[in-house]
Design a protein around this motif. Structure first.
Motif, mmCIF file in Angstrom:
data_model
loop_
_atom_site.group_PDB
_atom_site.id
_atom_site.type_symbol
_atom_site.label_atom_id
_atom_site.label_comp_id
_atom_site.label_asym_id
_atom_site.label_seq_id
_atom_site.Cartn_x
_atom_site.Cartn_y
_atom_site.Cartn_z
ATOM 1 N N ARG A 376 0.839 -1.209 0.000
ATOM 2 C CA ARG A 376 0.000 0.000 0.000
ATOM 3 C C ARG A 376 0.871 1.255 0.000
ATOM 4 N NH1 ARG A 376 -0.037 -1.475 5.458
ATOM 5 N NH2 ARG A 376 0.448 0.248 6.885
ATOM 6 N N GLU A 377 0.360 2.261 -0.666
ATOM 7 C CA GLU A 377 1.094 3.526 -0.775
ATOM 8 C C GLU A 377 1.241 4.163 0.601
ATOM 9 O OE1 GLU A 377 0.840 7.721 -3.327
ATOM 10 O OE2 GLU A 377 -0.660 6.142 -3.583
ATOM 11 N N GLY A 378 2.426 4.658 0.877
ATOM 12 C CA GLY A 378 2.700 5.289 2.155
ATOM 13 C C GLY A 378 3.201 4.351 3.221
ATOM 14 N N SER A 379 3.285 3.057 2.907
ATOM 15 C CA SER A 379 3.770 2.097 3.895
ATOM 16 C C SER A 379 5.225 2.383 4.251
ATOM 17 C CB SER A 379 3.657 0.671 3.342
ATOM 18 O OG SER A 379 4.293 -0.252 4.190
ATOM 19 N N LYS A 380 5.555 2.263 5.532
ATOM 20 C CA LYS A 380 6.923 2.475 6.002
ATOM 21 C C LYS A 380 7.704 1.169 6.104
ATOM 22 C CE LYS A 380 6.216 6.886 6.591
ATOM 23 N NZ LYS A 380 6.855 7.864 5.681
ATOM 24 N N ALA A 381 7.111 0.071 5.631
ATOM 25 C CA ALA A 381 7.807 -1.215 5.680
ATOM 26 C C ALA A 381 9.085 -1.143 4.859
ATOM 27 C CB ALA A 381 6.905 -2.322 5.159
ATOM 28 N N GLN A 382 10.090 -1.883 5.316
ATOM 29 C CA GLN A 382 11.378 -1.917 4.648
ATOM 30 C C GLN A 382 11.685 -3.337 4.188
ATOM 31 O OE1 GLN A 382 13.544 0.175 3.551
ATOM 32 N NE2 GLN A 382 12.830 2.124 4.419
ATOM 33 N N ALA A 383 12.674 -3.464 3.342
ATOM 34 C CA ALA A 383 13.099 -4.773 2.870
ATOM 35 C C ALA A 383 14.567 -4.713 2.511
ATOM 36 C CB ALA A 383 12.271 -5.213 1.660
ATOM 37 N N ALA A 384 15.197 -5.873 2.482
ATOM 38 C CA ALA A 384 16.606 -5.977 2.121
ATOM 39 C C ALA A 384 16.804 -7.243 1.302
ATOM 40 C CB ALA A 384 17.491 -5.998 3.362
ATOM 41 N N ILE A 385 17.811 -7.206 0.431
ATOM 42 C CA ILE A 385 18.107 -8.342 -0.452
ATOM 43 C C ILE A 385 19.619 -8.545 -0.493
ATOM 44 C CG2 ILE A 385 17.892 -9.301 -2.788
ATOM 45 C CD1 ILE A 385 15.583 -7.353 -3.259
ATOM 46 N N VAL A 386 20.038 -9.805 -0.476
ATOM 47 C CA VAL A 386 21.436 -10.162 -0.703
ATOM 48 C C VAL A 386 21.470 -11.286 -1.728
ATOM 49 C CG1 VAL A 386 23.522 -11.182 0.278
ATOM 50 C CG2 VAL A 386 22.247 -9.472 1.581
ATOM 51 N N VAL A 387 22.309 -11.144 -2.736
ATOM 52 C CA VAL A 387 22.532 -12.199 -3.728
ATOM 53 C C VAL A 387 24.010 -12.548 -3.699
ATOM 54 C CG1 VAL A 387 22.339 -12.872 -6.156
ATOM 55 C CG2 VAL A 387 20.671 -11.276 -5.172
ATOM 56 N N MET A 388 24.325 -13.845 -3.616
ATOM 57 C CA MET A 388 25.729 -14.252 -3.583
ATOM 58 C C MET A 388 25.924 -15.566 -4.312
ATOM 59 S SD MET A 388 26.472 -15.672 0.298
ATOM 60 C CE MET A 388 26.137 -14.103 1.081
ATOM 61 N N SER A 389 27.168 -15.855 -4.618
ATOM 62 C CA SER A 389 27.540 -17.148 -5.188
ATOM 63 C C SER A 389 27.738 -18.152 -4.062
ATOM 64 C CB SER A 389 28.821 -17.005 -6.014
ATOM 65 O OG SER A 389 28.624 -16.115 -7.096
ATOM 66 N N ALA A 390 27.886 -19.426 -4.428
ATOM 67 C CA ALA A 390 27.977 -20.485 -3.420
ATOM 68 C C ALA A 390 29.245 -20.398 -2.587
ATOM 69 C CB ALA A 390 27.903 -21.851 -4.103
ATOM 70 N N ASP A 391 30.239 -19.664 -3.063
ATOM 71 C CA ASP A 391 31.475 -19.533 -2.282
ATOM 72 C C ASP A 391 31.464 -18.316 -1.366
ATOM 73 O OD1 ASP A 391 31.668 -17.503 -4.139
ATOM 74 O OD2 ASP A 391 33.792 -17.841 -4.578
ATOM 75 N N GLY A 392 30.347 -17.580 -1.313
ATOM 76 C CA GLY A 392 30.234 -16.420 -0.440
ATOM 77 C C GLY A 392 30.511 -15.091 -1.104
ATOM 78 N N ALA A 393 30.801 -15.091 -2.408
ATOM 79 C CA ALA A 393 31.044 -13.841 -3.119
ATOM 80 C C ALA A 393 29.729 -13.094 -3.296
ATOM 81 C CB ALA A 393 31.680 -14.112 -4.477
ATOM 82 N N VAL A 394 29.610 -11.940 -2.660
ATOM 83 C CA VAL A 394 28.368 -11.160 -2.715
ATOM 84 C C VAL A 394 28.285 -10.455 -4.060
ATOM 85 C CG1 VAL A 394 27.046 -9.301 -1.664
ATOM 86 C CG2 VAL A 394 28.361 -10.861 -0.220
ATOM 87 N N ARG A 395 27.195 -10.708 -4.787
ATOM 88 C CA ARG A 395 27.016 -10.156 -6.135
ATOM 89 C C ARG A 395 26.092 -8.939 -6.155
ATOM 90 N NH1 ARG A 395 31.490 -12.175 -8.120
ATOM 91 N NH2 ARG A 395 31.506 -14.463 -8.157
ATOM 92 N N ALA A 396 25.214 -8.837 -5.183
ATOM 93 C CA ALA A 396 24.293 -7.698 -5.122
ATOM 94 C C ALA A 396 23.841 -7.536 -3.679
ATOM 95 C CB ALA A 396 23.100 -7.911 -6.040
ATOM 96 N N MET A 397 23.545 -6.294 -3.306
ATOM 97 C CA MET A 397 23.091 -6.021 -1.948
ATOM 98 C C MET A 397 22.190 -4.790 -1.965
ATOM 99 S SD MET A 397 25.346 -5.166 1.480
ATOM 100 C CE MET A 397 26.017 -6.824 1.588
ATOM 101 N N VAL A 398 20.998 -4.957 -1.438
ATOM 102 C CA VAL A 398 20.061 -3.844 -1.273
ATOM 103 C C VAL A 398 19.728 -3.771 0.209
ATOM 104 C CG1 VAL A 398 17.842 -2.858 -1.935
ATOM 105 C CG2 VAL A 398 19.125 -4.261 -3.568
ATOM 106 N N GLY A 399 20.092 -2.668 0.838
ATOM 107 C CA GLY A 399 19.902 -2.550 2.276
ATOM 108 C C GLY A 399 18.649 -1.825 2.693
ATOM 109 N N GLY A 400 17.800 -1.456 1.723
ATOM 110 C CA GLY A 400 16.574 -0.744 2.035
ATOM 111 C C GLY A 400 15.920 -0.241 0.769
#
Length: 718
Positions: A376-400
């Motif tokens: 819904r419009e105006g929501s203050k909810a947040q989200a985060a995303i992490v994408v990585m390879s199987a060896d732990g190499a982080v490929r993408a990161m969204v912190g909010g």
């Protein structure tokens, strides 16, 4: 009218002889005004006062001029050579490259290298002069006309004479940038910010000192050398010091190659670097540049055609500057790297990272799509995303939800939240390592455990129903709570804690039976890294983003992460492959069906914490692991959101975009064969001992569970 001027007699008989003109009398001299003694005395006093004032003023002026000249000569003796005045940064810079070697982020104070007044683009030189000091080549460092004009404007706008427009010349601004030659001293100033504030003081005495120092600069250096100091030391927003750094930062080119429109935009930053930085507000920066183009045209630096072209085609950011990708990722690399080469570096550092800008864009677009369409419009909810390879190499990161801005709170790395059922795979990982099969069964029934000091504890399933005898696969697939607690109690909470911590969960783990239900807290980065350990066959990983660190100009790196982030083995590979099969069922048939991908297998787990304050979905394909968290920063419960809902949809949208153009691969999993084996028969355990020594023969016997718990408390072990 001429006739009327004659008398009747003269009109009839005009005289033959012309009369001689009468002699004019000399005008009388006005009589001398006689002044009284008071008036004469007053007149004498006025004349004497004016004479005295003039005498004092010209002597005072002469003395002041001698003092200023003497001070200027003194400053000349203290000025170093030109090269020592070019780079005045207190800190170094960090330039970050993605996995393909493309620049995507800058941190610290960027300095692009020395560039002289005769090397920069003529358009840029003219833009600076038109904006800052049109009479630069015609005054000795101080411009009285400019000062008088600035005072008049300030007074007309209702400000003090020294507030607002300063009328400062380029030499005076250079004096301010040099802080009158006073270096930063930690013993005198509490911080660099306090030092810079002192350098920007605008009192009358400070202005006099700046004018004196400006005269010294003009005595010591040529006009072009003074301009060179200025163009290399000016702060131009986004951490750029000097026009070469700013041109590289915003346009990806040298200051020697900028167009009139780009030159106008750079010169426009001098007034308010942060406000007019094109990375903050491109339209505002373009509007300011249009004003500079007008000044350049009026002062003859651009003809009408050139000015029209500059206005019709305003400057645009380079692709790297426009993307502003990986703000959260860059902040994480800066915080996790060695402090003396990142946050407090005095050197110019080049860091090669694991970031994949295509995947970063995919994650940002996925988050934006779900929030635009389903929140819904105006929501203050947040989200985060992490994408990585199987060896732990982080490929993408969204912190909010706000992306592209450095220095924000990073919910992917800084927020520790309850994991809920997303923790359950570590319970079943321990069970698989002890020799259990995904097809072994356990009874889902009412359960009460007496917790010393707290009393009886009776967990419930999310549906408030009991499902009787179920396979371990179904128990995980449907995220049943009671079977998870039973398995945790059977294999031992300490074992579950060990498995989770060795997989990378660094937070303090819960001690009670609620451990199995995700009562502990963790970060999204830790959880995603732990799931990567399941994908790679049971070995721990250390999530990493830095692959190589080099000082600018050096050929050999000071440090690298050539070995990746894979660490020690946590569970046997066979156990990891069995667990992957169980987690695949979560997506294909269980609580995670909203995350199902159209063209490839995926495995994962939903998670919802107590009171729905946190919702998780973490999963993987054969190529990438991705984790999603959703919640409120103030721990307000989510309304109608569980891990199987919006987080699963964000994960789905992310992974669909991430896998564009990548051929599908099967998951590395073992499909179990039906067996009549009763849990507890001898198999190889995670420690190399027989599992019959560690696991019970009747996992659904509650009395035996309690007895074992008591015996474990008395004798220890399993």
């Amino acid at each position: 009218m001429a006739d009327k001027r004659r008398s009747p007699a003269s009109s009839k008989a005009p005289s033959k002889a012309r009369a001689k003109p009468a002699k004019r009398k000399a005008p009388r001299k006005p009589a001398a005004i006689k002044r009284g003694p008071v008036a004469r005395a007053l007149r004498w006093v006025i004349r004497w006062t004016i004479g005295l004032a003039w005498s004092v003023l010209w002597r005072l002026g002469a003395v002041t001029a001698l003092l200023v000249l003497g001070a200027a000569v003194y400053f000349v003796t203290t000025l170093p050579e030109l090269d020592a005045l070019i780079d005045g940064r207190a800190r170094g810079s960090v330039t970050m490259l993605d996995r393909e070697g493309e620049v995507f982020a800058w941190r610290g104070e960027q300095f692009g290298g020395m560039i002289t007044a005769d090397q920069i683009s003529p358009h840029l030189k003219h833009a600076i002069l038109a904006t800052e000091d049109r009479r630069f080549y015609y005054h000795p460092g101080v411009d009285p006309i400019g000062v008088a004009s600035a005072i008049r404007i300030n007074l007309s706008e209702g400000r003090g004479p020294l507030s607002g427009h300063g009328g400062s010349t380029i030499a005076q601004q250079s004096a301010k940038l040099l802080c009158l030659g006073v270096p930063f001293d930690p013993a005198r100033w509490e911080s660099e910010s306090a030092y810079e504030a002192d350098c920007r003081e605008t009192s009358l005495w400070r202005k006099i000192k700046e004018a004196t120092y400006a005269l010294a600069l003009e005595l010591k250096f040529t006009k072009d050398e003074v301009l060179t100091i200025y163009i290399n030391r000016a702060f131009l927003g986004s951490g750029a010091r000097g026009f070469e750094a700013a041109s590289q930062r915003y346009f990806g080119k040298s200051a020697a190659d900028v167009s009139p429109a780009e030159a106008a935009m750079l010169a426009g930053l001098l007034t308010a670097p942060t406000r007019y930085a094109p990375t903050n507000n491109l339209q505002r920066s373009q509007d300011r540049a249009a004003v500079i183009v007008g000044l350049m045209e009026r002062q003859g630096y651009l003809d009408a055609t050139e000015a029209a072209n500059a206005l019709a085609r305003p400057a645009r950011l380079s692709e790297a500057a426009e993307k502003r990708a990986g703000g959260y990722f860059a902040d994480w690399v800066m915080s996790s790297g060695p402090e003396f080469f990142t946050r407090d570096t005095t050197e110019d550092v080049l860091i090669r990272t694991t970031l994949d800008q295509r995947l970063q864009t995919a994650a940002e677009e996925a988050l934006r799509t779900v929030f635009d369409e389903k929140v819904r419009e105006g929501s203050k909810a947040q989200a985060a995303i992490v994408v990585m390879s199987a060896d732990g190499a982080v490929r993408a990161m969204v912190g909010g939800r706000q992306t592209g801005v450095p220095g924000l709170f990073n919910r992917a790395t800084q927020a520790r939240r309850q994991t809920g059922s997303a923790f359950k795979p570590f319970v079943y990982a321990a069970a698989m390592d002890f020799g259990y099969s995904p097809l072994d069964t356990i009874v889902d029934e009412p359960l009460t455990i007496n917790i010393p000091g707290s009393g009886p504890w009776s967990p419930q399933n999310y549906t408030n129903r009991f499902y009787g005898r179920v396979t371990l696969t179904r128990a995980l697939q449907e995220s049943l709570n009671i079977p998870a607690v039973k398995i945790s109690e059977l294999v031992g909470r300490d074992v579950v804690q060990t498995v989770a911590s060795e997989f990378g969960i660094q937070s303090d783990l819960a001690e009670g039976p609620a451990l199995a239900l995700g009562a502990s807290e963790s970060t999204l980065l830790e959880m995603t890294g732990a799931y990567a350990g399941i994908l790679n066959g049971g070995s721990s990983v250390e999530p990493y983003g830095l692959t190589e660190l080099t000082l600018l100009g050096d050929d050999s790196p000071l440090m690298d992460a050539a070995g990746g982030g894979i660490g020690e083995r946590v569970i046997q590979e066979e156990a990891a492959r069995k667990l992957t099969y169980m987690m695949e069922k979560v997506i294909s048939e269980g609580t995670g069906t909203r995350a199902r991908l159209p063209d490839r297998q995926a495995a994962g787990k939903t998670g919802t914490s107590q009171s729905a304050r946190d919702a998780w979905f973490i999963g993987f394909t054969a190529d990438y692991v991705a984790g999603v968290w959703m919640g409120y920063d103030d721990n307000t419960p989510l309304t109608g959101v569980t891990g199987s809902g919006l987080p699963a949809e964000i994960w789905h949208e992310t992974m669909v975009r991430v896998h564009e153009g990548i051929p599908p691969k099967p998951l590395p999993m073992i499909v179990p064969e039906p067996s009549n084996r009763t849990p507890g028969t001898t198999t190889t355990s995670r420690s190399g001992q027989s599992s019959s020594q560690k696991s019970p023969e009747k996992p659904d016997n509650i009395a035996e569970n309690i007895l074992r718990d008591v015996l474990r408390g008395i004798f220890g072990g399993n």
